[in-house]
Every structure is written in C-alpha cells, then in structure tokens.
Design a protein around this motif. Structure first.
Motif, PDB file in Angstrom:
ATOM      1  N   LEU A 177      49.754  40.761  36.398  1.00 35.81           N
ATOM      2  CA  LEU A 177      48.713  39.809  36.022  1.00 35.81           C
ATOM      3  C   LEU A 177      48.926  38.473  36.732  1.00 35.81           C
ATOM      4  CD1 LEU A 177      46.219  38.936  34.493  1.00 35.81           C
ATOM      5  CD2 LEU A 177      47.664  38.498  32.495  1.00 35.81           C
ATOM      6  N   GLU A 178      50.159  38.036  36.826  1.00 37.65           N
ATOM      7  CA  GLU A 178      50.457  36.789  37.524  1.00 37.65           C
ATOM      8  C   GLU A 178      50.090  36.905  39.004  1.00 37.65           C
ATOM      9  OE1 GLU A 178      54.166  35.142  34.789  1.00 37.65           O
ATOM     10  OE2 GLU A 178      54.588  36.439  36.508  1.00 37.65           O
ATOM     11  N   GLU A 179      50.299  38.067  39.596  1.00 35.02           N
ATOM     12  CA  GLU A 179      49.914  38.269  40.997  1.00 35.02           C
ATOM     13  C   GLU A 179      48.399  38.174  41.166  1.00 35.02           C
ATOM     14  OE1 GLU A 179      51.666  41.620  42.955  1.00 35.02           O
ATOM     15  OE2 GLU A 179      53.684  41.028  42.372  1.00 35.02           O
ATOM     16  N   ARG A 180      47.650  38.709  40.211  1.00 32.93           N
ATOM     17  CA  ARG A 180      46.179  38.606  40.266  1.00 32.93           C
ATOM     18  C   ARG A 180      45.738  37.149  40.151  1.00 32.93           C
ATOM     19  NH1 ARG A 180      43.478  42.378  36.081  1.00 32.93           N
ATOM     20  NH2 ARG A 180      41.631  41.468  37.017  1.00 32.93           N
ATOM     21  N   ILE A 181      46.393  36.412  39.258  1.00 32.47           N
ATOM     22  CA  ILE A 181      46.063  34.991  39.093  1.00 32.47           C
ATOM     23  C   ILE A 181      46.426  34.232  40.365  1.00 32.47           C
ATOM     24  CG2 ILE A 181      46.636  32.886  37.832  1.00 32.47           C
ATOM     25  CD1 ILE A 181      47.055  34.708  35.323  1.00 32.47           C
ATOM     26  N   LEU A 182      47.573  34.547  40.951  1.00 31.48           N
ATOM     27  CA  LEU A 182      47.987  33.888  42.190  1.00 31.48           C
ATOM     28  C   LEU A 182      46.968  34.126  43.299  1.00 31.48           C
ATOM     29  CD1 LEU A 182      50.335  32.267  43.538  1.00 31.48           C
ATOM     30  CD2 LEU A 182      51.141  34.484  44.387  1.00 31.48           C
ATOM     31  N   ALA A 183      46.488  35.352  43.428  1.00 31.79           N
ATOM     32  CA  ALA A 183      45.484  35.665  44.440  1.00 31.79           C
ATOM     33  C   ALA A 183      44.197  34.879  44.179  1.00 31.79           C
ATOM     34  CB  ALA A 183      45.203  37.167  44.467  1.00 31.79           C
TER      35      ALA A 183
END
Length: 117
Positions: free
Chosen positions: A32-38
């Motif tokens: 989820l953090e990777e999706r937010i980062l993107a």
C-alpha cells in the motif's frame, strides 16, 4: 546470436532493482505504501499539489485511517515529507531527496537493463 525478447529486458530490470534493496537506503515499503509513493511521484511529475486529504479520500487506497497510518509510516521511514500550503490546515505531500534518489537509481537500472538488448 540469441535474440532478446522484451520480457528479458524487464526481467533484467527486476533483477537489478532487487539488488538495490540490498543496498543501505530507505526502509522498505509495504504494497500500500508503494502505491501511495507512486501516486505522490506521479503528482510531482505533473506539478499537481497532492494534499494529505486528497490521498486519504482516494477510495482505491482503502479506509482513510489506514491511509493516514501509512502516510505517517512513510514520513517516519523518510520517503515523504509534508509541506505547508496557503491554508495552514492543509499539508502537501512531497517526495524527500532520498526518495528522489531512489527513483534515480531505479531509472539507472532500467537503462542498464536495456544496454544488452
């Protein structure tokens, strides 16, 4: 001479980017953090001002409380920072220098993966 399939280039990129994870840098992110980062990175590319409220209201990311906890975690890990806006009650999300350097390294991996193509 062996022909290179596009999938081979992508797989080399994945191998090179996995090697980055072994280097000392920022703490790992959960999916989820990777999706937010993107999302934050794409907004930064288009000079879009993305606020905490904007991200929390994105229904695709889950419940607002969950997203808020992930944003807090990402700040603590050094991936994002909050910047003031004209409205002091709203905070804009930006990538940190360390996060930008991470994207620079990923870009370098992408270029190296295509060199043998």
């Amino acid at each position: 001479m062996k022909t290179t399939r596009p999938a081979d280039i992508y797989l080399r990129f994945l191998q090179l980017s996995d090697a980055l994870r072994g280097l000392p840098s920022l703490p790992a992110l959960d999916p989820l953090e990777e999706r937010i980062l993107a999302l934050v990175a794409r907004a930064g590319q288009t000079d879009e001002r993305l606020s905490v409220r904007d991200v929390m209201s994105n229904g695709e990311l889950g419940a607002p409380a969950t997203v808020h906890n992930r944003l807090k975690s990402m700040r603590q890990k050094g991936w994002i920072m909050l910047a003031d806006t004209e409205d002091t009650r709203r905070k804009r999300i930006e990538l940190t220098q360390a996060a930008l350097q991470h994207f620079d390294r990923l870009s370098h991996c992408m270029l190296r993966a295509t060199e043998r193509a």
